[in-house]
Scaffold this motif. Structure first.
Motif, PDB file in Angstrom:
ATOM      1  N   PHE A 231       0.858  -1.179   0.000  1.00 52.74           N
ATOM      2  CA  PHE A 231       0.000   0.000   0.000  1.00 52.74           C
ATOM      3  C   PHE A 231       0.892   1.226   0.000  1.00 52.74           C
ATOM      4  N   LYS A 232       0.566   2.191  -0.793  1.00 51.34           N
ATOM      5  CA  LYS A 232       1.260   3.477  -0.736  1.00 51.34           C
ATOM      6  C   LYS A 232       0.613   4.301   0.370  1.00 51.34           C
ATOM      7  N   LEU A 233       1.436   4.845   1.257  1.00 54.38           N
ATOM      8  CA  LEU A 233       0.928   5.630   2.366  1.00 54.38           C
ATOM      9  C   LEU A 233       0.969   7.128   2.083  1.00 54.38           C
ATOM     10  N   LYS A 234       1.399   7.526   0.899  1.00 57.00           N
ATOM     11  CA  LYS A 234       1.499   8.948   0.587  1.00 57.00           C
ATOM     12  C   LYS A 234       0.102   9.548   0.462  1.00 57.00           C
ATOM     13  N   GLY A 235      -0.274  10.325   1.453  1.00 61.79           N
ATOM     14  CA  GLY A 235      -1.492  11.102   1.369  1.00 61.79           C
ATOM     15  C   GLY A 235      -2.791  10.328   1.428  1.00 61.79           C
ATOM     16  N   CYS A 236      -2.792   9.051   1.703  1.00 66.55           N
ATOM     17  CA  CYS A 236      -4.045   8.324   1.799  1.00 66.55           C
ATOM     18  C   CYS A 236      -4.150   7.680   3.175  1.00 66.55           C
TER      19      CYS A 236
ATOM     20  N   ALA B   4      -0.379   5.401  14.239  1.00 68.35           N
ATOM     21  CA  ALA B   4      -1.731   5.271  14.797  1.00 68.35           C
ATOM     22  C   ALA B   4      -2.751   6.061  13.995  1.00 68.35           C
ATOM     23  N   THR B   5      -2.306   7.101  13.287  1.00 69.41           N
ATOM     24  CA  THR B   5      -3.246   7.869  12.462  1.00 69.41           C
ATOM     25  C   THR B   5      -3.768   7.046  11.285  1.00 69.41           C
ATOM     26  N   PHE B   6      -3.075   5.969  10.934  1.00 68.94           N
ATOM     27  CA  PHE B   6      -3.525   5.101   9.842  1.00 68.94           C
ATOM     28  C   PHE B   6      -4.488   4.026  10.318  1.00 68.94           C
ATOM     29  N   GLY B   7      -4.674   3.906  11.624  1.00 65.70           N
ATOM     30  CA  GLY B   7      -5.636   2.953  12.151  1.00 65.70           C
ATOM     31  C   GLY B   7      -5.011   1.902  13.051  1.00 65.70           C
ATOM     32  N   VAL B   8      -5.885   1.128  13.626  1.00 66.38           N
ATOM     33  CA  VAL B   8      -5.471   0.113  14.591  1.00 66.38           C
ATOM     34  C   VAL B   8      -4.637  -0.985  13.926  1.00 66.38           C
ATOM     35  N   LEU B   9      -5.019  -1.398  12.737  1.00 70.46           N
ATOM     36  CA  LEU B   9      -4.303  -2.469  12.040  1.00 70.46           C
ATOM     37  C   LEU B   9      -2.852  -2.082  11.772  1.00 70.46           C
ATOM     38  N   ALA B  10      -2.638  -0.862  11.303  1.00 70.31           N
ATOM     39  CA  ALA B  10      -1.271  -0.399  11.047  1.00 70.31           C
ATOM     40  C   ALA B  10      -0.480  -0.329  12.353  1.00 70.31           C
ATOM     41  N   PHE B  11      -1.131   0.126  13.419  1.00 74.23           N
ATOM     42  CA  PHE B  11      -0.458   0.229  14.718  1.00 74.23           C
ATOM     43  C   PHE B  11      -0.069  -1.150  15.242  1.00 74.23           C
ATOM     44  N   ILE B  12      -0.965  -2.102  15.146  1.00 70.91           N
ATOM     45  CA  ILE B  12      -0.673  -3.471  15.597  1.00 70.91           C
ATOM     46  C   ILE B  12       0.424  -4.090  14.738  1.00 70.91           C
ATOM     47  N   SER B  13       0.391  -3.820  13.433  1.00 71.71           N
ATOM     48  CA  SER B  13       1.438  -4.336  12.546  1.00 71.71           C
ATOM     49  C   SER B  13       2.799  -3.784  12.938  1.00 71.71           C
TER      50      SER B  13
END
Length: 156
Positions: A16-21, A80-89
């Protein structure tokens, strides 16, 4: 370590590209597929960490990427701003890296104990004085690493 410099979040073999999304495409996996992808991620993070550490030792990798608790907290807030899944990852990546480091043959870590047990198995047990010497070297190495990572954290 992976989320500091890269602009991609690698999860379950999907990029996944994290730039701006702020959206992440979720893919439902069965238990067998989930185990496969989890094993792949552990392998990928372990190999990447070993390559990075080898590059640091050879002077080819940037040591400013090493971070301690301050950097972990800073990056945790960003992820954490990307969500719980990203934080857990991210937490899983940190846990995998710490597990790997714990297996290094530094006398104060588990890998160091395994190394001393191997010495005992090969020959006679090491004397108390020799073991203390190894543990002092291990303590020095760990304190040096903690000082260095904290210095890197404060430098940013």
């Amino acid at each position: 370590m992976l989320l500091v410099k890269t602009t991609e979040l690698i999860y379950a073999n999907l990029h996944f590209k994290l730039k701006g999304c702020n959206k992440v495409n979720h893919v439902k996996l069965g238990p067998a597929q989930a185990l496969y992808h989890a094993g792949y991620e552990v392998y990928f993070v372990s190999v990447s960490s070993i390559k990075y550490i080898g590059g640091m030792i050879l002077g080819k990798a940037d040591t400013s990427q090493l971070g301690g608790p301050i950097r972990i907290a800073k990056i945790s807030g960003q992820v954490a701003t990307f969500g719980v899944l990203a934080f857990i990852s991210m937490m899983a990546y940190i846990a995998i890296s710490l597990r790997l480091i714990n297996l290094f043959p530094i006398p104060m870590l588990d890998g160091g104990h395994l190394m001393l047990y191997a010495f005992e198995k090969i020959g006679r047990p090491l004397s108390q004085k020799t073991q203390e010497f190894f543990f002092r070297i291990g303590l020095f190495l760990l304190l040096s690493l903690m000082f260095f990572t904290t210095f890197n954290d404060l430098k940013d």
